[in-house]
Motif scaffolding. Structure first.
Motif, PDB file in Angstrom:
ATOM      1  N   ALA A 163       0.829  -1.211   0.000  1.00 22.86           N
ATOM      2  CA  ALA A 163       0.000   0.000   0.000  1.00 22.86           C
ATOM      3  C   ALA A 163       0.857   1.252   0.000  1.00 22.86           C
ATOM      4  O   ALA A 163       0.588   2.206  -0.750  1.00 22.86           O
ATOM      5  CB  ALA A 163      -0.938  -0.013   1.201  1.00 22.86           C
ATOM      6  N   ALA A 164       1.909   1.270   0.812  1.00 23.05           N
ATOM      7  CA  ALA A 164       2.762   2.462   0.915  1.00 23.05           C
ATOM      8  C   ALA A 164       3.538   2.721  -0.369  1.00 23.05           C
ATOM      9  O   ALA A 164       3.688   3.864  -0.793  1.00 23.05           O
ATOM     10  CB  ALA A 164       3.730   2.302   2.085  1.00 23.05           C
ATOM     11  N   GLU A 165       4.020   1.660  -1.009  1.00 24.65           N
ATOM     12  CA  GLU A 165       4.887   1.833  -2.181  1.00 24.65           C
ATOM     13  C   GLU A 165       4.143   2.064  -3.484  1.00 24.65           C
ATOM     14  O   GLU A 165       4.650   2.743  -4.369  1.00 24.65           O
ATOM     15  CB  GLU A 165       5.828   0.631  -2.328  1.00 24.65           C
ATOM     16  N   ILE A 166       2.949   1.491  -3.622  1.00 24.20           N
ATOM     17  CA  ILE A 166       2.268   1.639  -4.924  1.00 24.20           C
ATOM     18  C   ILE A 166       0.847   2.174  -4.828  1.00 24.20           C
ATOM     19  O   ILE A 166       0.216   2.415  -5.854  1.00 24.20           O
ATOM     20  CB  ILE A 166       2.289   0.317  -5.732  1.00 24.20           C
ATOM     21  N   GLY A 167       0.373   2.405  -3.607  1.00 21.79           N
ATOM     22  CA  GLY A 167      -1.004   2.856  -3.422  1.00 21.79           C
ATOM     23  C   GLY A 167      -1.338   4.182  -4.074  1.00 21.79           C
ATOM     24  O   GLY A 167      -2.495   4.454  -4.383  1.00 21.79           O
ATOM     25  N   ALA A 168      -0.346   5.025  -4.324  1.00 26.88           N
ATOM     26  CA  ALA A 168      -0.604   6.312  -4.991  1.00 26.88           C
ATOM     27  C   ALA A 168      -0.855   6.125  -6.488  1.00 26.88           C
ATOM     28  O   ALA A 168      -1.451   6.989  -7.129  1.00 26.88           O
ATOM     29  CB  ALA A 168       0.577   7.253  -4.783  1.00 26.88           C
ATOM     30  N   ASP A 169      -0.423   4.997  -7.037  1.00 29.15           N
ATOM     31  CA  ASP A 169      -0.565   4.750  -8.474  1.00 29.15           C
ATOM     32  C   ASP A 169      -1.659   3.736  -8.806  1.00 29.15           C
ATOM     33  O   ASP A 169      -2.318   3.833  -9.839  1.00 29.15           O
ATOM     34  CB  ASP A 169       0.770   4.246  -9.041  1.00 29.15           C
ATOM     35  N   ILE A 170      -1.817   2.731  -7.951  1.00 27.99           N
ATOM     36  CA  ILE A 170      -2.840   1.698  -8.142  1.00 27.99           C
ATOM     37  C   ILE A 170      -3.595   1.592  -6.826  1.00 27.99           C
ATOM     38  O   ILE A 170      -2.967   1.467  -5.773  1.00 27.99           O
ATOM     39  CB  ILE A 170      -2.203   0.338  -8.492  1.00 27.99           C
ATOM     40  N   PRO A 171      -4.924   1.625  -6.850  1.00 30.40           N
ATOM     41  CA  PRO A 171      -5.666   1.502  -5.592  1.00 30.40           C
ATOM     42  C   PRO A 171      -5.335   0.193  -4.876  1.00 30.40           C
ATOM     43  O   PRO A 171      -5.363  -0.880  -5.476  1.00 30.40           O
ATOM     44  CB  PRO A 171      -7.134   1.518  -6.036  1.00 30.40           C
ATOM     45  N   VAL A 172      -4.979   0.294  -3.602  1.00 29.37           N
ATOM     46  CA  VAL A 172      -4.641  -0.871  -2.782  1.00 29.37           C
ATOM     47  C   VAL A 172      -5.546  -0.870  -1.563  1.00 29.37           C
ATOM     48  O   VAL A 172      -5.680   0.133  -0.878  1.00 29.37           O
ATOM     49  CB  VAL A 172      -3.169  -0.843  -2.331  1.00 29.37           C
ATOM     50  N   GLN A 173      -6.159  -2.011  -1.305  1.00 28.04           N
ATOM     51  CA  GLN A 173      -7.037  -2.174  -0.151  1.00 28.04           C
ATOM     52  C   GLN A 173      -6.504  -3.327   0.683  1.00 28.04           C
ATOM     53  O   GLN A 173      -6.312  -4.432   0.163  1.00 28.04           O
ATOM     54  CB  GLN A 173      -8.448  -2.476  -0.664  1.00 28.04           C
ATOM     55  N   ILE A 174      -6.231  -3.093   1.944  1.00 26.27           N
ATOM     56  CA  ILE A 174      -5.697  -4.138   2.823  1.00 26.27           C
ATOM     57  C   ILE A 174      -6.846  -4.955   3.397  1.00 26.27           C
ATOM     58  O   ILE A 174      -7.827  -4.400   3.902  1.00 26.27           O
ATOM     59  CB  ILE A 174      -4.839  -3.522   3.940  1.00 26.27           C
ATOM     60  N   GLU A 175      -6.706  -6.274   3.314  1.00 30.88           N
ATOM     61  CA  GLU A 175      -7.702  -7.196   3.855  1.00 30.88           C
ATOM     62  C   GLU A 175      -7.035  -8.123   4.855  1.00 30.88           C
ATOM     63  O   GLU A 175      -5.840  -8.405   4.763  1.00 30.88           O
ATOM     64  CB  GLU A 175      -8.352  -8.022   2.734  1.00 30.88           C
ATOM     65  N   LEU A 176      -7.805  -8.607   5.811  1.00 32.00           N
ATOM     66  CA  LEU A 176      -7.256  -9.459   6.859  1.00 32.00           C
ATOM     67  C   LEU A 176      -7.271 -10.938   6.494  1.00 32.00           C
ATOM     68  O   LEU A 176      -6.526 -11.720   7.060  1.00 32.00           O
ATOM     69  CB  LEU A 176      -8.021  -9.242   8.168  1.00 32.00           C
ATOM     70  N   SER A 177      -8.133 -11.334   5.542  1.00 33.85           N
ATOM     71  CA  SER A 177      -8.195 -12.752   5.182  1.00 33.85           C
ATOM     72  C   SER A 177      -8.340 -12.915   3.670  1.00 33.85           C
ATOM     73  O   SER A 177      -8.861 -12.033   2.976  1.00 33.85           O
ATOM     74  CB  SER A 177      -9.376 -13.442   5.876  1.00 33.85           C
ATOM     75  N   LEU A 178      -7.893 -14.051   3.190  1.00 36.39           N
ATOM     76  CA  LEU A 178      -8.027 -14.369   1.769  1.00 36.39           C
ATOM     77  C   LEU A 178      -9.502 -14.457   1.379  1.00 36.39           C
ATOM     78  O   LEU A 178      -9.904 -13.993   0.308  1.00 36.39           O
ATOM     79  CB  LEU A 178      -7.311 -15.686   1.460  1.00 36.39           C
ATOM     80  N   GLU A 179     -10.303 -15.009   2.254  1.00 38.29           N
ATOM     81  CA  GLU A 179     -11.734 -15.152   1.974  1.00 38.29           C
ATOM     82  C   GLU A 179     -12.385 -13.785   1.730  1.00 38.29           C
ATOM     83  O   GLU A 179     -13.146 -13.603   0.773  1.00 38.29           O
ATOM     84  CB  GLU A 179     -12.448 -15.877   3.125  1.00 38.29           C
ATOM     85  N   GLU A 180     -12.070 -12.832   2.613  1.00 40.58           N
ATOM     86  CA  GLU A 180     -12.616 -11.472   2.453  1.00 40.58           C
ATOM     87  C   GLU A 180     -12.117 -10.849   1.158  1.00 40.58           C
ATOM     88  O   GLU A 180     -12.874 -10.208   0.430  1.00 40.58           O
ATOM     89  CB  GLU A 180     -12.179 -10.599   3.635  1.00 40.58           C
ATOM     90  N   ALA A 181     -10.848 -11.028   0.865  1.00 41.08           N
ATOM     91  CA  ALA A 181     -10.262 -10.454  -0.347  1.00 41.08           C
ATOM     92  C   ALA A 181     -10.932 -11.024  -1.601  1.00 41.08           C
ATOM     93  O   ALA A 181     -11.246 -10.284  -2.532  1.00 41.08           O
ATOM     94  CB  ALA A 181      -8.759 -10.707  -0.383  1.00 41.08           C
ATOM     95  N   VAL A 182     -11.164 -12.322  -1.614  1.00 39.86           N
ATOM     96  CA  VAL A 182     -11.800 -12.956  -2.774  1.00 39.86           C
ATOM     97  C   VAL A 182     -13.216 -12.434  -2.940  1.00 39.86           C
ATOM     98  O   VAL A 182     -13.644 -12.101  -4.048  1.00 39.86           O
ATOM     99  CB  VAL A 182     -11.777 -14.501  -2.652  1.00 39.86           C
ATOM    100  N   GLN A 183     -13.962 -12.347  -1.842  1.00 43.68           N
ATOM    101  CA  GLN A 183     -15.340 -11.843  -1.916  1.00 43.68           C
ATOM    102  C   GLN A 183     -15.376 -10.413  -2.433  1.00 43.68           C
ATOM    103  O   GLN A 183     -16.178 -10.072  -3.305  1.00 43.68           O
ATOM    104  CB  GLN A 183     -16.019 -11.932  -0.549  1.00 43.68           C
ATOM    105  N   LYS A 184     -14.511  -9.569  -1.920  1.00 44.16           N
ATOM    106  CA  LYS A 184     -14.508  -8.165  -2.339  1.00 44.16           C
ATOM    107  C   LYS A 184     -14.015  -8.009  -3.774  1.00 44.16           C
ATOM    108  O   LYS A 184     -14.536  -7.184  -4.527  1.00 44.16           O
ATOM    109  CB  LYS A 184     -13.688  -7.326  -1.368  1.00 44.16           C
ATOM    110  N   ALA A 185     -13.035  -8.811  -4.149  1.00 42.22           N
ATOM    111  CA  ALA A 185     -12.537  -8.781  -5.533  1.00 42.22           C
ATOM    112  C   ALA A 185     -13.632  -9.218  -6.491  1.00 42.22           C
ATOM    113  O   ALA A 185     -13.822  -8.617  -7.556  1.00 42.22           O
ATOM    114  CB  ALA A 185     -11.302  -9.647  -5.674  1.00 42.22           C
ATOM    115  N   ALA A 186     -14.366 -10.252  -6.122  1.00 36.39           N
ATOM    116  CA  ALA A 186     -15.447 -10.758  -6.963  1.00 36.39           C
ATOM    117  C   ALA A 186     -16.546  -9.693  -7.127  1.00 36.39           C
ATOM    118  O   ALA A 186     -17.119  -9.533  -8.206  1.00 36.39           O
ATOM    119  CB  ALA A 186     -16.033 -12.038  -6.381  1.00 36.39           C
ATOM    120  N   SER A 187     -16.828  -8.963  -6.064  1.00 39.89           N
ATOM    121  CA  SER A 187     -17.843  -7.906  -6.131  1.00 39.89           C
ATOM    122  C   SER A 187     -17.370  -6.738  -6.991  1.00 39.89           C
ATOM    123  O   SER A 187     -18.176  -6.109  -7.687  1.00 39.89           O
ATOM    124  CB  SER A 187     -18.152  -7.365  -4.724  1.00 39.89           C
ATOM    125  N   LEU A 188     -16.085  -6.442  -6.941  1.00 42.22           N
ATOM    126  CA  LEU A 188     -15.545  -5.310  -7.690  1.00 42.22           C
ATOM    127  C   LEU A 188     -15.358  -5.617  -9.169  1.00 42.22           C
ATOM    128  O   LEU A 188     -15.516  -4.746 -10.029  1.00 42.22           O
ATOM    129  CB  LEU A 188     -14.197  -4.903  -7.075  1.00 42.22           C
TER     130      LEU A 188
END
Length: 195
Positions: A163-188
């Motif tokens: 997030a710190a190194e590339i978040g200004a160029d590509i949107p980065v969202q920190i997630e606590l679990s792979l399951e949450e990340a997959v669900q949010k990625a699928a929705s997006l």
């Protein structure tokens, strides 16, 4: 390969390596449609490897060079390649839901491997990445992902650094679990995109 020779050429002083790659000066090279060995057309590439430079094509060329050196005929090599099943978790297609394709590349455990995986997937990508931070910079992802990765879900120890190194160029969202990340990625993700 040509890149290895450029990087490590001094180690091979006094030896005559046979290079492979995309330059027609290489012993084995591809023009995007065919493979040429010592300047002679020897094999038409499988359709999915044509017209692009990719790590899959480079792996194909390396395996072909080794097989030919051992006396395997081009048609025998092609038959073996067609029956080859890629190991799991290496840019493995998992499913398609609502027009969104999902891939598993959990064996891609370094910065360059993730770049190679992104290069091999066509279209817009929602990337889930992270895990253990091995101390390398993620800044090379900025130019490598331009025009392909539109959002990153970051996980694990590496997430804050991504997030710190590339978040200004590509949107980065920190997630606590792979399951949450997959669900949010699928929705997006939109139809035609990949996660």
């Amino acid at each position: 390969s040509e890149q290895v020779w450029q990087d490590f050429g001094p180690l091979f002083e006094g030896k005559k390596p046979l290079l492979y790659g995309y330059l027609n000066s290489s012993y084995l090279f591809s023009d995007g449609c065919f493979l040429y060995l010592a300047g002679k057309k020897v094999l038409q590439l499988p359709e999915h490897l044509q017209h692009k430079k990719s790590h899959e094509l480079e792996n194909f060329m390396a395996a072909f060079a080794l097989a030919i050196d051992q006396g395997v005929l081009p048609e025998q090599f092609l038959a073996a390649y067609r029956s080859f099943k890629k190991p799991s978790h290496r840019i493995e297609f998992v499913a398609e839901k609502k027009g969104v394709r999902f891939f598993d590349d959990s064996k891609g455990t370094n910065i360059d491997a993730v770049i190679r995986a992104v290069e091999s997937i066509e279209g817009s990508i929602i990337l889930i990445a992270g895990g253990v931070d091995k101390g390398f910079s993620y800044k090379s992802w900025i130019s490598a992902f331009s025009g392909s990765v539109r959002h990153i879900f970051a996980l694990g120890q590496a997430a804050p650094k991504i997030a710190a190194e590339i978040g200004a160029d590509i949107p980065v969202q920190i997630e606590l679990s792979l399951e949450e990340a997959v669900q949010k990625a699928a929705s997006l993700a939109k139809p035609g995109e990949s996660v």
